[in-house]
Scaffold this motif. Sequence first.
Motif, PDB file in Angstrom:
ATOM      1  N   UNK A 112      59.146  36.943 -11.124  1.00 25.00           N
ATOM      2  CA  UNK A 112      57.770  37.448 -11.129  1.00 25.00           C
ATOM      3  C   UNK A 112      56.875  36.444 -10.407  1.00 25.00           C
ATOM      4  N   UNK A 113      55.923  36.949  -9.665  1.00 24.56           N
ATOM      5  CA  UNK A 113      54.953  36.099  -9.014  1.00 24.56           C
ATOM      6  C   UNK A 113      53.748  36.923  -8.637  1.00 24.56           C
ATOM      7  N   UNK A 114      52.838  36.304  -7.930  1.00 26.52           N
ATOM      8  CA  UNK A 114      51.681  37.061  -7.448  1.00 26.52           C
ATOM      9  C   UNK A 114      51.161  36.425  -6.165  1.00 26.52           C
ATOM     10  N   UNK A 115      50.455  37.230  -5.428  1.00 23.72           N
ATOM     11  CA  UNK A 115      49.906  36.810  -4.147  1.00 23.72           C
ATOM     12  C   UNK A 115      48.396  37.009  -4.164  1.00 23.72           C
ATOM     13  N   UNK A 116      47.678  35.982  -3.746  1.00 21.76           N
ATOM     14  CA  UNK A 116      46.234  36.103  -3.545  1.00 21.76           C
ATOM     15  C   UNK A 116      45.987  36.552  -2.120  1.00 21.76           C
ATOM     16  N   UNK A 117      45.264  37.636  -1.968  1.00 23.61           N
ATOM     17  CA  UNK A 117      44.879  38.159  -0.657  1.00 23.61           C
ATOM     18  C   UNK A 117      43.359  38.255  -0.646  1.00 23.61           C
ATOM     19  N   UNK A 118      42.726  37.430   0.130  1.00 25.23           N
ATOM     20  CA  UNK A 118      41.261  37.406   0.181  1.00 25.23           C
ATOM     21  C   UNK A 118      40.710  38.768   0.566  1.00 25.23           C
ATOM     22  N   UNK A 119      39.656  39.150  -0.107  1.00 23.85           N
ATOM     23  CA  UNK A 119      39.050  40.453   0.132  1.00 23.85           C
ATOM     24  C   UNK A 119      38.726  40.641   1.614  1.00 23.85           C
ATOM     25  N   UNK A 120      39.141  41.784   2.155  1.00 22.91           N
ATOM     26  CA  UNK A 120      38.878  42.101   3.556  1.00 22.91           C
ATOM     27  C   UNK A 120      40.004  41.720   4.493  1.00 22.91           C
ATOM     28  N   UNK A 121      40.984  40.942   4.001  1.00 18.86           N
ATOM     29  CA  UNK A 121      42.100  40.529   4.848  1.00 18.86           C
ATOM     30  C   UNK A 121      43.208  41.584   4.798  1.00 18.86           C
ATOM     31  N   UNK A 150      57.722  39.596  -6.697  1.00 21.71           N
ATOM     32  CA  UNK A 150      58.899  39.126  -7.435  1.00 21.71           C
ATOM     33  C   UNK A 150      59.000  37.604  -7.435  1.00 21.71           C
ATOM     34  N   UNK A 151      58.060  36.917  -6.788  1.00 22.42           N
ATOM     35  CA  UNK A 151      58.100  35.460  -6.785  1.00 22.42           C
ATOM     36  C   UNK A 151      57.653  34.864  -5.470  1.00 22.42           C
ATOM     37  N   UNK A 152      57.888  33.562  -5.335  1.00 19.48           N
ATOM     38  CA  UNK A 152      57.408  32.831  -4.171  1.00 19.48           C
ATOM     39  C   UNK A 152      58.031  33.263  -2.862  1.00 19.48           C
ATOM     40  N   UNK A 153      59.329  33.528  -2.871  1.00 24.10           N
ATOM     41  CA  UNK A 153      60.000  33.899  -1.623  1.00 24.10           C
ATOM     42  C   UNK A 153      59.456  35.211  -1.078  1.00 24.10           C
ATOM     43  N   UNK A 154      59.294  36.195  -1.945  1.00 21.48           N
ATOM     44  CA  UNK A 154      58.728  37.460  -1.474  1.00 21.48           C
ATOM     45  C   UNK A 154      57.299  37.270  -0.978  1.00 21.48           C
ATOM     46  N   UNK A 155      56.525  36.487  -1.729  1.00 15.19           N
ATOM     47  CA  UNK A 155      55.148  36.261  -1.325  1.00 15.19           C
ATOM     48  C   UNK A 155      55.039  35.611   0.039  1.00 15.19           C
ATOM     49  N   UNK A 156      55.848  34.586   0.280  1.00 12.10           N
ATOM     50  CA  UNK A 156      55.824  33.921   1.580  1.00 12.10           C
ATOM     51  C   UNK A 156      56.279  34.860   2.692  1.00 12.10           C
ATOM     52  N   UNK A 157      57.348  35.605   2.439  1.00 13.99           N
ATOM     53  CA  UNK A 157      57.820  36.577   3.421  1.00 13.99           C
ATOM     54  C   UNK A 157      56.742  37.603   3.737  1.00 13.99           C
ATOM     55  N   UNK A 158      56.085  38.081   2.697  1.00 14.69           N
ATOM     56  CA  UNK A 158      55.075  39.122   2.866  1.00 14.69           C
ATOM     57  C   UNK A 158      53.925  38.632   3.734  1.00 14.69           C
ATOM     58  N   UNK A 159      53.443  37.429   3.453  1.00 15.54           N
ATOM     59  CA  UNK A 159      52.315  36.912   4.232  1.00 15.54           C
ATOM     60  C   UNK A 159      52.699  36.707   5.689  1.00 15.54           C
ATOM     61  N   UNK A 167      57.800  22.833   5.400  1.00 16.05           N
ATOM     62  CA  UNK A 167      57.659  24.013   4.550  1.00 16.05           C
ATOM     63  C   UNK A 167      58.946  24.344   3.798  1.00 16.05           C
ATOM     64  N   UNK A 168      58.778  25.079   2.714  1.00 17.10           N
ATOM     65  CA  UNK A 168      59.908  25.604   1.943  1.00 17.10           C
ATOM     66  C   UNK A 168      60.690  26.579   2.824  1.00 17.10           C
ATOM     67  N   UNK A 169      62.006  26.721   2.607  1.00 13.34           N
ATOM     68  CA  UNK A 169      62.793  27.668   3.407  1.00 13.34           C
ATOM     69  C   UNK A 169      62.237  29.090   3.419  1.00 13.34           C
ATOM     70  N   UNK A 170      61.531  29.479   2.358  1.00 12.97           N
ATOM     71  CA  UNK A 170      60.955  30.823   2.329  1.00 12.97           C
ATOM     72  C   UNK A 170      59.949  31.023   3.450  1.00 12.97           C
ATOM     73  N   UNK A 171      59.272  29.956   3.839  1.00 12.30           N
ATOM     74  CA  UNK A 171      58.348  30.014   4.968  1.00 12.30           C
ATOM     75  C   UNK A 171      59.071  29.695   6.275  1.00 12.30           C
ATOM     76  N   UNK A 172      59.823  28.602   6.250  1.00 11.15           N
ATOM     77  CA  UNK A 172      60.464  28.139   7.487  1.00 11.15           C
ATOM     78  C   UNK A 172      61.458  29.162   8.033  1.00 11.15           C
ATOM     79  N   UNK A 173      62.284  29.732   7.165  1.00 10.15           N
ATOM     80  CA  UNK A 173      63.292  30.694   7.630  1.00 10.15           C
ATOM     81  C   UNK A 173      62.678  32.037   7.999  1.00 10.15           C
ATOM     82  N   UNK A 174      61.598  32.400   7.318  1.00  9.53           N
ATOM     83  CA  UNK A 174      60.880  33.621   7.711  1.00  9.53           C
ATOM     84  C   UNK A 174      60.260  33.451   9.083  1.00  9.53           C
TER      85      UNK A 174
END
Length: 381
Positions: free
Chosen positions: A209-218, A67-76, A97-104
């Motif tokens: 809307x957003x997307x997350x890159x997840x390296x193969x095997x991770x 759903x965007x950057x905040x979800x992506x950062x939280x997910x990682x 860092x952005x609050x999405x990373x720092x607060x997570x």
Amino acid sequence: MIYFDNSATTAIHPEVLRTYTDVATKIMGNPSSLHNLGSTATRLLEASRRQIAELLHVHSDEIFFTSGGTEGDNWVLKGVAFEKEKFGKHIIISAVEHPAVKNTAAWLATQGFEVELAPVDEKGFVKVPELEALIREDTILVSVMAVNNEVGAIQPIKEIAKLLEDKPTISFHIDAVQAIGKIAVEDFMLERVDFATFSAHKFHGPRGVGFLYVKSGKRLTPLLHGGGQENNKRSTTENLAGIAATAKALRLTLENFEQKTEKVRQMKAVIFEELSKQEKVVLFSENEHFAPNILTFGIRGVRGEVVVHAFEKHEIYISTTSACSSKKNAAAGTLMAMHVKPDLATSAVRISLDHTNNMLEVEAFLTIFRNIYQEMLKVAG
């Protein structure tokens, strides 16, 4: 109206909006459905995924929609933490860092993880030797943004990647939300990067809307459980119209990349030169090693929100710091990490340009700035 707040959000491109509308009205099937309408939706979903992957020079099975950057950062951060907690609970993020990373990360600290902040220098760049000194045997994740959203500092991603080359047990995440269309893809989508976060509304795509890159095997523990969409990584019915529009927006943004960034760089340079002449103006952004679109400055003795509203009266829109924290009337977190004095940090305002802006707007901005500056000098004494 002059819109100089493009780091907060960009206007959706007309072609992107047309794609969104066409898909939303003509392709009604759920990609998870077995019938022909579902198959049509699936083909478009996977075509969008392939297009994004090709533009980023990665494999299509490494792209997951969010759903965007905040979800992506939280997910990682949460996904790596819970996936690897048996190997360690030590996480390093940068101090800017952005609050999405720092607060997570702060929330993870309440769950038994240990979070340390890699310091930055007086210009906002992560100090790589100090980051290296923080690394321990139980470190499981390093997260650093590619481009700082408050002052535009381009972080030393290549240096950090090189530092982590011989440390394969440490996951490396970059928040690339402010990077697309501002710096070359090859400057941050490096082989050593394991995860990268993107948000469509930062590059003329739709919001939500957003997307997350997840390296193969991770491996990454899912945030959402349910129907098993996105290869069991993110369960929820895909926002097909938004995803197709995002793929279109990314393609349009990366077309003529050098020409667009040079145009933005020249506009920033003109504003920078004029502001640097003013005795009471403090510049927090520079040209070299900074994003071409972001210029943050302050007028000594004048709070940033006062300046923002003064420009707004002339229908010129800038912001204080990041959009996620601007309404809190607090000093920019990046500036505080740079050890800027609080009274000066609270004066900061951010101009964020886009290739859709032009020199006529820059000239109009500077004309209004000169008037506002003289008024503020009277107020500030």
